[in-house]
Design an enzyme around this catalytic site. Structure first.
Site, PDB file in Angstrom:
ATOM      1  N   PHE A  74       3.323   3.181   3.168  1.00  0.00           N
ATOM      2  CA  PHE A  74       4.152   3.382   2.475  1.00  0.00           C
ATOM      3  C   PHE A  74       4.580   3.227   1.407  1.00  0.00           C
ATOM      4  O   PHE A  74       3.712   2.300   0.701  1.00  0.00           O
ATOM      5  CB  PHE A  74       5.547   4.002   3.189  1.00  0.00           C
ATOM      6  CG  PHE A  74       5.701   6.213   3.936  1.00  0.00           C
ATOM      7  CD1 PHE A  74       6.170   6.897   2.835  1.00  0.00           C
ATOM      8  CD2 PHE A  74       4.167   6.090   4.927  1.00  0.00           C
ATOM      9  CE1 PHE A  74       5.477   7.704   3.727  1.00  0.00           C
ATOM     10  CE2 PHE A  74       4.147   7.112   4.999  1.00  0.00           C
ATOM     11  CZ  PHE A  74       5.045   7.765   4.668  1.00  0.00           C
ATOM     12  N   ASN A  75       5.523   1.432   1.611  1.00  0.00           N
ATOM     13  CA  ASN A  75       5.334   0.906   0.400  1.00  0.00           C
ATOM     14  C   ASN A  75       5.155  -0.174   0.923  1.00  0.00           C
ATOM     15  O   ASN A  75       7.097  -0.797   1.314  1.00  0.00           O
ATOM     16  CB  ASN A  75       7.007   0.892  -0.104  1.00  0.00           C
ATOM     17  CG  ASN A  75       6.990   2.524  -1.172  1.00  0.00           C
ATOM     18  OD1 ASN A  75       6.888   3.224  -0.373  1.00  0.00           O
ATOM     19  ND2 ASN A  75       6.667   2.683  -2.615  1.00  0.00           N
TER      20      ASN A  75
ATOM     21  N   TYR B  79      -5.330   8.360  -8.758  1.00  0.00           N
ATOM     22  CA  TYR B  79      -5.132   7.571  -7.578  1.00  0.00           C
ATOM     23  C   TYR B  79      -5.033   8.202  -5.856  1.00  0.00           C
ATOM     24  O   TYR B  79      -6.415   7.697  -5.005  1.00  0.00           O
ATOM     25  CB  TYR B  79      -4.214   6.681  -7.931  1.00  0.00           C
ATOM     26  CG  TYR B  79      -3.374   5.586  -6.497  1.00  0.00           C
ATOM     27  CD1 TYR B  79      -4.433   4.615  -5.747  1.00  0.00           C
ATOM     28  CD2 TYR B  79      -2.753   6.180  -5.681  1.00  0.00           C
ATOM     29  CE1 TYR B  79      -4.655   4.519  -4.654  1.00  0.00           C
ATOM     30  CE2 TYR B  79      -2.488   5.270  -4.621  1.00  0.00           C
ATOM     31  CZ  TYR B  79      -3.251   4.275  -4.498  1.00  0.00           C
ATOM     32  OH  TYR B  79      -2.977   3.301  -3.158  1.00  0.00           O
TER      33      TYR B  79
ATOM     34  N   SER C 120      -3.432   5.971   1.460  1.00  0.00           N
ATOM     35  CA  SER C 120      -1.772   6.154   1.013  1.00  0.00           C
ATOM     36  C   SER C 120      -1.273   6.576   1.257  1.00  0.00           C
ATOM     37  O   SER C 120      -1.777   8.441   1.875  1.00  0.00           O
ATOM     38  CB  SER C 120      -1.537   5.566  -0.685  1.00  0.00           C
ATOM     39  OG  SER C 120      -0.813   6.182  -1.424  1.00  0.00           O
TER      40      SER C 120
ATOM     41  N   GLY D  63      -6.843  -9.222  -1.845  1.00  0.00           N
ATOM     42  CA  GLY D  63      -5.717  -8.972  -2.757  1.00  0.00           C
ATOM     43  C   GLY D  63      -4.503  -9.422  -1.383  1.00  0.00           C
ATOM     44  O   GLY D  63      -4.531 -10.365  -0.370  1.00  0.00           O
TER      45      GLY D  63
ATOM     46  N   LYS E  96      -7.447   8.508  -2.526  1.00  0.00           N
ATOM     47  CA  LYS E  96      -7.454   7.991  -1.455  1.00  0.00           C
ATOM     48  C   LYS E  96      -7.469   9.365  -0.325  1.00  0.00           C
ATOM     49  O   LYS E  96      -8.399   9.602   0.468  1.00  0.00           O
ATOM     50  CB  LYS E  96      -6.253   7.952  -1.371  1.00  0.00           C
ATOM     51  CG  LYS E  96      -5.992   6.173  -2.231  1.00  0.00           C
ATOM     52  CD  LYS E  96      -6.567   4.676  -1.643  1.00  0.00           C
ATOM     53  CE  LYS E  96      -6.307   3.711  -1.541  1.00  0.00           C
ATOM     54  NZ  LYS E  96      -7.033   2.615  -0.735  1.00  0.00           N
TER      55      LYS E  96
ATOM     56  N   ARG F 297      12.897   4.829  -1.409  1.00  0.00           N
ATOM     57  CA  ARG F 297      11.866   5.007  -0.704  1.00  0.00           C
ATOM     58  C   ARG F 297      11.686   3.484   0.663  1.00  0.00           C
ATOM     59  O   ARG F 297      12.715   2.890   1.322  1.00  0.00           O
ATOM     60  CB  ARG F 297      10.440   3.563  -1.772  1.00  0.00           C
ATOM     61  CG  ARG F 297      10.239   4.468  -3.233  1.00  0.00           C
ATOM     62  CD  ARG F 297       9.246   6.339  -2.813  1.00  0.00           C
ATOM     63  NE  ARG F 297       9.207   6.219  -4.085  1.00  0.00           N
ATOM     64  CZ  ARG F 297      10.008   7.658  -4.948  1.00  0.00           C
ATOM     65  NH1 ARG F 297      11.431   7.882  -4.180  1.00  0.00           N
ATOM     66  NH2 ARG F 297      10.072   8.002  -5.617  1.00  0.00           N
TER      67      ARG F 297
ATOM     68  N   ASN G 226       3.292  -2.778 -11.233  1.00  0.00           N
ATOM     69  CA  ASN G 226       3.786  -1.542 -10.809  1.00  0.00           C
ATOM     70  C   ASN G 226       4.810  -1.428 -10.362  1.00  0.00           C
ATOM     71  O   ASN G 226       5.195  -0.578 -10.014  1.00  0.00           O
ATOM     72  CB  ASN G 226       2.228  -0.714 -10.576  1.00  0.00           C
ATOM     73  CG  ASN G 226       1.281  -1.281 -11.980  1.00  0.00           C
ATOM     74  OD1 ASN G 226       1.467  -0.637 -12.742  1.00  0.00           O
ATOM     75  ND2 ASN G 226       0.526  -1.700 -11.797  1.00  0.00           N
TER      76      ASN G 226
ATOM     77  N   ASP H 223     -19.481  -6.200  -5.660  1.00  0.00           N
ATOM     78  CA  ASP H 223     -18.635  -5.194  -5.877  1.00  0.00           C
ATOM     79  C   ASP H 223     -18.593  -4.067  -5.093  1.00  0.00           C
ATOM     80  O   ASP H 223     -20.499  -4.712  -4.456  1.00  0.00           O
ATOM     81  CB  ASP H 223     -19.475  -4.851  -7.623  1.00  0.00           C
ATOM     82  CG  ASP H 223     -18.701  -3.307  -8.335  1.00  0.00           C
ATOM     83  OD1 ASP H 223     -18.430  -2.646  -7.544  1.00  0.00           O
ATOM     84  OD2 ASP H 223     -17.457  -3.768  -8.860  1.00  0.00           O
TER      85      ASP H 223
END
Length: 336
Positions: free
Chosen positions: A177-178, A148, A124, A10, A152, A230, A197, A58
């Site tokens: 954060f972002n 979500y 997160s 990812g 977490k 943000r 998103n 998985d």
């Protein structure tokens, strides 16, 4: 050390793989490829010199996780794997609890079975819920406002309980954060499936011409230009935070939480202007209604990470936009 990265193909996992390899570690990627592409492994090979090992599986497959930990003689785990879209979590809460919470439970059981006790968890800033004060530090009350974020938070609480029950565990929860930006090579970056998103990949796709315009959700917030503010952090700075956390856990047991952010907020329109400047392309936008649950401003205090981990975000907003633009251009010209 051999380190298992769940969700390793990812966005954040792949960049962390590069940083760990540069530090002399051997990484093993574990991913079901539900939100990433196997081509990342070969691109990582171009950056790292040779492609890392990939186990396709998985998170809820405890037997495969235990086998992977044993076969690869794993000494520590960095746990990125999880579903992560806030809006989707509101529609499919059970999928989020099953994948994120149950998947983590299976991982912990496999780690316990195989004697691996060091874990860095990809958490997160959503665990804080609506900010009660700014900047948000680790003492800020937690209280997520969507499935979500709650997944977490449940995981963090589970990890804290585990560490309290057994002094051999070494666990760090990193509250992002972002994350934005991409590796300087332009070979890996954020490549969302479907409609993005997050703001940065959407802006990049508008700039390249893949999307017509950006929707700005509200321009009447109590911020300098009315748009949401943000804390955006370059993904390579974020990746280095994982290495710092892993080093920190080498000497300590217990459960620890750290914010990873810049400590500075940027508005949506600041981001748009910065991206236009580095790309030389216009980013058309339209202002639409606020989204339910959005807050005016959210940014971190990262003092704890600086003091204890010796870590600090260093890359600028311009560098974030420039690397994202380089990656976006490569995406248009390179098949996945």
């Amino acid at each position: 050390m051999n380190i298992l990265l769940t969700g390793g193909t990812g966005y954040i996992g792949s960049h962390t793989a590069v940083v760990l390899a540069e530090a002399g570690h051997r990484v093993v990627l574990y991913d079901n490829l539900c939100n990433s592409d196997v081509g990342v492994v070969q691109r990582l090979g171009q950056i790292m010199g040779s492609p890392p090992a990939l186990v396709q599986g998985d998170m809820r497959d405890g037997a495969l996780l235990a086998q992977t930990l044993r076969v690869h003689a794993v000494g520590a785990v960095i746990h990125f794997a999880g579903l992560k879209a806030v809006g989707e979590s509101l529609v499919q809460p059970l999928a989020y609890y099953d994948n994120n919470v149950v998947g983590t439970l299976r991982l912990l059981q496999a780690m316990q079975e195989t004697g691996v006790r060091t874990l860095v968890f990809s958490s997160s800033a959503t665990v804080y819920g609506e900010p009660r004060y700014l900047p948000i530090d680790e003492a800020h009350p937690t209280g997520a406002t969507n499935p979500y974020g709650r997944s977490k938070l449940h995981i963090e609480q589970m990890l804290a309980d585990l560490a309290a029950s057994d002094g051999g565990w070494k666990i760090a929860c990193l509250r992002y954060f972002n994350p934005v930006g991409a590796h300087e090579s332009g070979l890996i970056g954020e490549d969302p499936r479907g409609v993005p998103n997050n703001l940065m990949p959407y802006v990049a796709q508008v700039a390249i011409g893949r999307r017509q315009r950006l929707s700005v959700f509200g321009d009447d917030y109590p911020t300098p230009d009315g748009t949401g503010v943000r804390d955006y952090i370059h993904v390579m700075d974020l990746a280095l935070g994982h290495l710092a956390a892993l080093d920190y856990l080498g000497a300590l047991s217990g459960w620890h939480a750290f914010n990873l952010g810049t400590g500075q907020g940027h508005s949506v329109l600041e981001m748009v202007r910065a991206f236009e400047a580095v790309s030389g392309r216009p980013v058309p936008y339209q202002v639409v209604s606020r989204r339910p649950g959005d807050v005016a401003s959210c940014y971190a205090s990262a003092d704890k990470a600086h003091q204890l981990l010796g870590w600090q975000a260093r890359r600028s907003l311009t560098e974030m936009c420039l690397s994202s633009w380089r990656w976006q251009q490569n995406c248009e010209n390179t098949p996945s």
